[in-house]
Design an enzyme around this catalytic site. Sequence first.
Site, PDB file in Angstrom:
ATOM      1  N   TYR A 133       0.810  -1.217   0.000  1.00 10.51           N
ATOM      2  CA  TYR A 133       0.000   0.000   0.000  1.00 10.51           C
ATOM      3  C   TYR A 133       0.847   1.273   0.000  1.00 10.51           C
ATOM      4  O   TYR A 133       0.494   2.273  -0.612  1.00 10.51           O
ATOM      5  CB  TYR A 133      -0.889   0.032   1.245  1.00 10.51           C
ATOM      6  CG  TYR A 133      -2.120  -0.822   1.160  1.00 10.51           C
ATOM      7  CD1 TYR A 133      -3.161  -0.498   0.299  1.00 10.51           C
ATOM      8  CD2 TYR A 133      -2.275  -1.945   1.965  1.00 10.51           C
ATOM      9  CE1 TYR A 133      -4.309  -1.269   0.229  1.00 10.51           C
ATOM     10  CE2 TYR A 133      -3.414  -2.722   1.911  1.00 10.51           C
ATOM     11  CZ  TYR A 133      -4.432  -2.388   1.041  1.00 10.51           C
ATOM     12  OH  TYR A 133      -5.565  -3.149   0.969  1.00 10.51           O
ATOM     13  N   THR A 171      -2.029  -5.384  -7.551  1.00  8.71           N
ATOM     14  CA  THR A 171      -2.162  -4.462  -6.433  1.00  8.71           C
ATOM     15  C   THR A 171      -2.616  -5.205  -5.192  1.00  8.71           C
ATOM     16  O   THR A 171      -3.203  -6.293  -5.269  1.00  8.71           O
ATOM     17  CB  THR A 171      -3.217  -3.380  -6.714  1.00  8.71           C
ATOM     18  OG1 THR A 171      -4.496  -4.017  -6.865  1.00  8.71           O
ATOM     19  CG2 THR A 171      -2.880  -2.582  -7.945  1.00  8.71           C
ATOM     20  N   ASP A 172      -2.363  -4.602  -4.037  1.00  8.99           N
ATOM     21  CA  ASP A 172      -3.137  -4.955  -2.864  1.00  8.99           C
ATOM     22  C   ASP A 172      -4.527  -4.374  -3.072  1.00  8.99           C
ATOM     23  O   ASP A 172      -4.760  -3.581  -3.986  1.00  8.99           O
ATOM     24  CB  ASP A 172      -2.470  -4.410  -1.597  1.00  8.99           C
ATOM     25  CG  ASP A 172      -2.844  -5.214  -0.353  1.00  8.99           C
ATOM     26  OD1 ASP A 172      -3.924  -5.834  -0.338  1.00  8.99           O
ATOM     27  OD2 ASP A 172      -2.059  -5.208   0.612  1.00  8.99           O
ATOM     28  N   TRP A 173      -5.455  -4.745  -2.211  1.00  8.80           N
ATOM     29  CA  TRP A 173      -6.859  -4.399  -2.445  1.00  8.80           C
ATOM     30  C   TRP A 173      -7.079  -2.894  -2.304  1.00  8.80           C
ATOM     31  O   TRP A 173      -6.791  -2.296  -1.267  1.00  8.80           O
ATOM     32  CB  TRP A 173      -7.741  -5.185  -1.481  1.00  8.80           C
ATOM     33  CG  TRP A 173      -8.278  -6.445  -2.108  1.00  8.80           C
ATOM     34  CD1 TRP A 173      -9.585  -6.821  -2.156  1.00  8.80           C
ATOM     35  CD2 TRP A 173      -7.552  -7.473  -2.796  1.00  8.80           C
ATOM     36  NE1 TRP A 173      -9.718  -8.012  -2.837  1.00  8.80           N
ATOM     37  CE2 TRP A 173      -8.476  -8.445  -3.238  1.00  8.80           C
ATOM     38  CE3 TRP A 173      -6.205  -7.681  -3.089  1.00  8.80           C
ATOM     39  CZ2 TRP A 173      -8.114  -9.583  -3.940  1.00  8.80           C
ATOM     40  CZ3 TRP A 173      -5.834  -8.812  -3.790  1.00  8.80           C
ATOM     41  CH2 TRP A 173      -6.778  -9.743  -4.211  1.00  8.80           C
ATOM     42  N   ALA A 218      -5.437  -0.567  -3.766  1.00  9.79           N
ATOM     43  CA  ALA A 218      -4.180   0.181  -3.683  1.00  9.79           C
ATOM     44  C   ALA A 218      -3.789   0.830  -4.999  1.00  9.79           C
ATOM     45  O   ALA A 218      -2.761   1.499  -5.060  1.00  9.79           O
ATOM     46  CB  ALA A 218      -3.051  -0.748  -3.218  1.00  9.79           C
TER      47      ALA A 218
END
Length: 866
Positions: free
Chosen positions: A248, A279-281, A283
Amino acid sequence: MILLYLTLSCLISWTLAAQRSPHHPRADAAYSPPYYPAPNGGWLSEWTSAYEKAQKIVGNMTLAEKVNLTTGTGEFMGPCAGQTGSALRFGIPNLCLHDSPLGIRNSDHNTAFPAGVTVGATFDKDLMYERGVGLGEEARGKGVNVLLGPVVGPTFRKPRGGRGWEGFGADPSLQAIGGAQTIKGMQSTGAISCLKHFIGNEQEMHRETSVLGPGYSSNIDDRTLHEIYLWPFAEGVRAGTGSVMMAYNDVNRSACSQNSLLINGILKDELGFQGFVMTDWLAQMGGVSSALAGLDMAMPGDGLIPLLGDSYWGSELSRSILNGTVPLERLNDMVTRIVATWYQMGQDEDYPLPNFSSNTLDETGPLYPGALISPTGVVNQYVNVEGTHNITANAIARDAITLLKNDNNTLPLSKNASLHVFGTDAGANSDGLNSCSDQGCDNGVLTMGWGSGTSRLPYLVTPQEAIANVTPTATFHISDTFPSGLTPNASSIALVFINADSGENYITVENNPGDRTTTDLYAWHNGDELVEAAAAVFSRVVVIIHTVGPIILENWIDLDPVKAVLIAHLPGQEAGYSLTDILYGDYSPSGHLPYTIPFNESNYPASVSLLNQPFGQIQDDFTEGIYIDYRHFLNANITPRYPFGHGLSYTTFSISDPVLTTVTPLDSAYSPSRTAKGSTPSYPTTIPDPDEVAWPDNFNRIWRYLYPYLDDPDSIVSNSTNSSAAYPYPDGYTTTAHPAPRAGGGQGGNPALFDVAFTLSVLVTNTGSRSGRAVAQLYVELPDTIDADVPSRQLRDFGKTGTLQPGGSETVVLNVTRKDLSVWDVGVQDWRTVVDGEGVGLWVGESLGSLGERDVRAIFGRGWGL
């Protein structure tokens, strides 16, 4: 304990002088330079077949199908934490991406394995691999294409950081070996691993960019990045991980999800990563910017704010291709990487579709819960994927238990000993098993931290139940308040259970917002006071600790009644019997600390404290550089309470008979020149027909679902042709490829870096009276003449014996690679290795603390020292 020390006289020295490089960045110079364009995948032989298959498919895909596979369908728009669109003409379904690193999150009939930090504490490569196999088998059984793990970042830089427990420990080599073994095990089953979080995500507070402001910037100098934080990711790439998740936070003031140097330059070019980057969620920070920076998949697909039905990609990516702002070559590579990974793991061959829902445990329910109106159907088939994985889980939980102290051989206990058991950590969650969403509470025995890195417990045998099953002579006080008026017998023993918890930032537990802010590094629920109260009444006290990481013990560790201390880490579902196996001596403890325990938090560098400010971007300067955890304690000459690697046994061991074998001579300061990159798939670069992303006739749209289609795609091409405005590309953007990095050439870097320079075999002998397992830890000491600031010792390998009977022996073989004997040369941008001449120390012991205190320079050339 016995220490062994070996010098490689006349084998290793520097031939090139190098200016000593600082190990910390200047705060005002921490900016991430641009690195464009994104390197295409497919140039390594290990992936040739998969890329050839992918090229045939991608070459025939429409623009809509390509965009579909790169973009998630939206938050809560399917059974999994995230899912891509599909390309059903080619047999590619919506790909299911789902947590967690220790089990299938929010599911049923799955195993809740011990957490990563527990696995690291075993120092057992075989158990690391076996757990990976179990995770992969359960992911496959549930229809999860990509299991979001293992975690090798964070790495306990910040001891109070919320998610260090998801990784394997505070040392890059321990993280690297744990991560690589897990990846190999997981992907042997066909499940795709996702190595995360790349990179520098070391605290939970203020990690995410939101409408309130940007996430913090981890400002890391190049050498520190390579030698500490990148090290385990390089080994994970070398192990063949299919995907990597970006963190993030920013790194050097550039968001990880669109940091072109991190993704294009380091991950894809230098490390030769062939899979896909996600990506992270939530992000993702931008559409064109992230695509050009090398991002391949956006999860869960939404823009900055979920459930609005918009996306940075999806239809916007279709628009960016049609108007030419994102080169078609970049999209083709994105899709090819995803499809090639699908082929690489054999998921084209009867891989199951998801048979569970992470949104509900009901059998039927909405298929798209994020939509206000959704079709319904069967969402849970209750497929049991546990198999015999409880055996592996129990072995890990047991073999991780770390004996810190055992005065007067208080442990193991006699089965007829009079016991009083104290603390809620010995019992069950008073509100019921799995009553807290994502384990977001500290109620009962602590089996794992909280957040997305958890799973539901299929069952739990608590310490209370297990102890009661072994002995009828135990009295239980499942409270964190010591009972008044208790007068035990002189022979009675108190077992006091305490814990320390942490987790992910989206849940706050007892005023701790993920990171340990309220409790600092002390026990929760007045655990220290509970131990002190027991010590005031009992003459023998045994303390059992379940903890996410380092914990301060000073309030009671030196009290005379406190005879024994065990750290049981985070045991998952096997908390009870794994502990009684050790308490009653069925097994000797064989776990070792995967981090250092200090006397006080002030023993750490000030720069690793948690940072909190209400406005503006936090600048987190990694000014301690390479000196985290034990490296710092060694460098600052601070004696910890318990050193990294510490762990006692009920028996004793000797390490002897070293045999050093040269495998690959180190005859140059740098690795041999890398080979040239192989060819990569190529496709036509003509802008696709706009009709490929026009809405199909009679299409039944799901509200908020993210699609690749556009209302009037023809107008986009027309408008872009007639426009004279140039798109404002990021500074430094170019389509001219960089020269191939000299440190690259294979998965993880130049293959020569991983050549074994030496093997060191040692004979481990059980010299005590009980059976047990031993760990031989190998630390490297680079010579003073390297003209670089280096720690005096760095873990580079370890090996664990089988169960040795009294008098029994086993030979443990440890490897030292070229990279193990190298430092990152910032100026040359390559790993520089010691070569033929002066001494390198190879220290072998049962822990870092067993290596002793001595001026090692005084014994160069004398061989083994005791």
